[in-house]
Design an enzyme around this catalytic site. Structure first.
Site, PDB file in Angstrom:
ATOM      1  N   HIS A   1       5.530   2.738   5.514  1.00  0.00           N
ATOM      2  CA  HIS A   1       4.091   3.054   5.496  1.00  0.00           C
ATOM      3  C   HIS A   1       3.561   3.112   4.064  1.00  0.00           C
ATOM      4  CE1 HIS A   1       4.746   4.566   9.684  1.00  0.00           C
ATOM      5  NE2 HIS A   1       5.892   4.959   9.138  1.00  0.00           N
TER       6      HIS A   1
ATOM      7  N   LYS B   1      -6.616  -6.622 -19.959  1.00  0.00           N
ATOM      8  CA  LYS B   1      -6.103  -7.036 -18.650  1.00  0.00           C
ATOM      9  C   LYS B   1      -4.973  -8.060 -18.713  1.00  0.00           C
ATOM     10  CE  LYS B   1      -7.488  -6.094 -14.985  1.00  0.00           C
ATOM     11  NZ  LYS B   1      -8.727  -6.477 -14.310  1.00  0.00           N
TER      12      LYS B   1
ATOM     13  N   GLU C   1      -1.343 -13.600  -6.651  1.00  0.00           N
ATOM     14  CA  GLU C   1      -2.493 -13.486  -5.747  1.00  0.00           C
ATOM     15  C   GLU C   1      -2.767 -14.805  -5.029  1.00  0.00           C
ATOM     16  OE1 GLU C   1      -4.605 -11.621  -9.290  1.00  0.00           O
ATOM     17  OE2 GLU C   1      -5.885 -10.981  -7.639  1.00  0.00           O
TER      18      GLU C   1
END
Ligand code: ARG
Length: 455
Positions: free
Chosen positions: A153, A280, A287
Site C-alpha cells: 500500500h 531541477k 516518465e
C-alpha cells in the site's frame, strides 16, 4: 494491375485512402525474401523456367539496392510495397517479372511478409531483453545487501534488500521474454501458397517455401492463412504486458528520484533540467516509459477492434494491421533501451534507503515472530502484543530497537533482552532466508542462477 477490368483510374481520394505504401515500405526486405522463395519454388516445380528465376532473383537484388540507396520512387497509385516492387521488377526484366505472381496473391504475400517482419522484430527484442536482464542482475549483485523499506500500500511494511527488489523485475522481464518466444513459435508458420483464399491449382510446394523462409511448416488452412492476424495481436499483447512491467519500474524510479524519497539520483545522461527552476533534475525518460504503455495497449486494443467481426477471408480492413504493430515495436524497443540505460546508471543512496527502512516500525513482524518462536505465543496473540508495543514506542517517539526493555515487559513480562537481536533492519533481512525471501544470501543465489540462465 487490374486495367483489364477497369476503364477509368481511381479518384485521387480513392488512391489516398487505399494506399499503404506510406507505412508498408518497411516490409521491403521481407517482401523480397518472400518473392525469392516463391520464385525458387516455382522454378523447382517447373512452373517458371530457370532463366526466369535467374532474372527474377537478380532483378529483386537490384531493387533491394535501389530501395536501400533511397532511389525507389513511391507513388500512391501503386498502393503498397508489393506492387511497387513487382512494378519495378517488370520494368527491369519484363515478362519474367510478370510471371512472379503465378500461384500467389497479395493476400498470402502480405501475410507472409508481416509474419517475417514480426519474427525479425521478436528476435531483435530478444537481444534487448538480454541486455536489460543482464544489467538488472549486475546491479542486484552490487546491491544484494543494501537495505531499503519494502512497501505494501506504499506504506512501509518490512525491510527488504535493493538487490531483491531489482530481482523481482528480473523475474517479470524474464517471463515477458519467454512470452515473446512462445509467440514466435506460434507465428512461425508459412501462409505463402494459400493464394487469394482457396489455395491454387498449380503444383506448388508449400513445404519448400516454408523451409526457405525458416517457417516450421505451411499453414494448414488457406482461409486461415490469409485472414489470421492473431499473431500480430499476440505480439502486441506480449508488448503490452511487458510495457506494464516497464511502467511499474519507471514509476518507482520517478518516486525514488524525488526529494521526498531521495533513494536515488539519476545520472546526467538520463535526466533533464527545467527551463525555469535551476535546481531541477527531472526523470523524463522514466516518465515517458511509464506513459508509453498507453500507446502500446492502445495499439493492441485498436487491432483487436479492427479484426472483430471481419468475415473470412481477407478484407481491406486488415491493411490497418501494420501501423499499430510498427509503432508499438518502435516504442517498445526505445523503452527497453532507455530502461537498460537507466539501470546501468543507477546511483542509489545507501544512507537514505537504510534510514527509511528503519522508520515506521518496519521490524514489528520480526518482534511478533520472536514471541511466537521464543515464548510459543500463537501468532494472533503475538500480533496483538506487538501492536501494543508499537503503540508504546510511537507514544515515546522511539524506534522499536530503542524502546527500553521495561516498556516491552510492561506489555509482555516474559520478553528478554534477546529481543533486540531481531529488531535491527539488517537482522530482519538476514533472517528472511526462506526460498525466494529477501536475505542477501538468497539474492546472491538468485543472481547466480540468473547468470547461469543468461549465459
Ligand atoms: N496492402 C494490402 C494489405 O496490407 C495488401 C493486400 C491487398 N489485397 C487485396 N486483396 N487488395 O493488406
Amino acid at each position: 494491375m487490374w486495367g483489364g477490368r477497369f476503364s477509368a483510374g481511381p479518384s485521387a481520394i480513392m488512391a489516398e485512402i487505399n494506399a499503404s505504401i506510406g507505412f508498408d515500405k518497411r516490409l521491403y526486405r521481407e517482401d523480397i525474401e518472400g518473392s525469392k522463395a516463391h520464385a525458387t519454388m516455382l522454378a523447382q516445380q517447373s512452373i517458371i523456367t530457370d532463366a526466369d528465376l535467374k532474372a527474377i532473383i537478380s532483378g529483386l537484388d537490384q531493387i533491394k539496392g535501389e530501395i536501400e540507396r533511397g532511389e525507389m520512387h513511391y507513388d500512391n497509385s501503386l498502393e503498397d510495397i508489393h506492387m511497387h516492387i513487382e512494378a519495378r521488377l517488370r520494368e527491369l526484366i519484363g515478362d519474367a517479372g510478370a510471371r512472379l505472381h503465378t500461384a500467389r496473391s497479395r493476400n498470402d504475400q502480405v501475410a507472409t511478409d508481416f509474419r517475417l517482419w514480426c519474427r525479425r522484430a521478436i528476435d531483435q527484442l530478444d537481444g534487448l531483453y538480454d541486455g536489460l536482464l543482464k544489467s538488472i542482475v549486475d546491479q542486484a549483485e552490487v546491491y544484494a545487501d543494501w537495505v531499503m523499506p519494502g512497501f505494501t500500500h506504499l506504506q512501509t511494511a518490512q525491510p527488504v534488500t535493493l538487490g531483491h527488489h531489482l530481482m523481482a523485475y528480473f523475474e517479470m522481464f524474464k517471463r515477458d521474454r519467454s512470452r515473446l518466444s512462445d509467440c514466435r513459435k506460434r507465428l512461425n508458420e508459412n501462409p505463402l501458397g494459400a493464394a487469394a483464399l482457396a489455395g491454387t491449382g498449380f503444383t506448388i510446394d508449400r513445404h519448400m517455401t516454408a523451409n526457405l523462409l525458416g517457417f516450421d511448416n505451411p499453414m494448414a488452412n488457406s482461409l486461415d492463412a490469409v485472414s489470421a492476424r492473431d499473431f500480430a495481436i499476440e505480439l502486441l499483447s506480449c508488448l503490452s504486458i511487458s510495457a506494464v512491467h516497464l511502467s511499474r519500474l519507471a514509476d518507482e524510479i520517478v518516486l525514488w528520484a524525488s526529494a521526498a524519497f531521495g533513494f536515488l539520483t539519476l545520472s546526467d545522461s538520463f535526466s533533464t533540467g527545467s527551463s525555469i527552476m535551476p535546481q531541477k533534475r527531472n526523470p523524463d525518460a522514466a516518465e515517458l516509459i511509464r506513459a508509453k504503455v498507453g500507446r502500446i495497449m492502445g495499439a493492441q486494443n485498436g487491432l483487436m477492434v479492427v479484426m472483430k467481426g471481419l468475415p473470412l477471408a481477407y478484407s481491406k480492413d486488415m491493411q490497418e494491421d501494420k501501423e499499430p504493430v510498427f509503432k508499438a515495436v518502435d516504442d517498445f524497443e526505445l523503452c527497453l533501451s532507455a530502461m537498460t540505460g537507466m539501470m546501468n546508471d543507477l546511483k542509489p543512496n545507501k544512507t537514505a534507503m537504510a534510514e527509511a527502512a528503519r522508520h515506521a516500525f518496519s521490524t514489528a513482524t520480526d518482534l511478533a515472530d520472536w514471541l511466537v518462536r521464543e515464548l510459543n505465543l500463537p501468532f494472533r496473540d503475538a500480533h496483538h502484543v506487538t501492536g501494543a508495543i508499537v503503540k508504546e514506542a510511537e507514544t515515546q517517539g522511539l524506534e522499536l530497537k530503542d524502546l527500553p526493555l521495561e516498556a516491552m515487559q510492561a506489555v509482555e513480562p516474559r520478553i528478554t533482552k534477546d529481543i533486540y537481536n531481531v529488531l535491527s533492519v539488517d537482522a530482519s533481512v538476514n533472517s528472511r532466508i526462506s526460498f525466494g525471501g529477501t536475505a542477501p544470501a538468497n539474492v546472491l543465489d538468485a543472481v547466480k542462477r540468473a547468470k547461469e540462465q543468461l549465459a
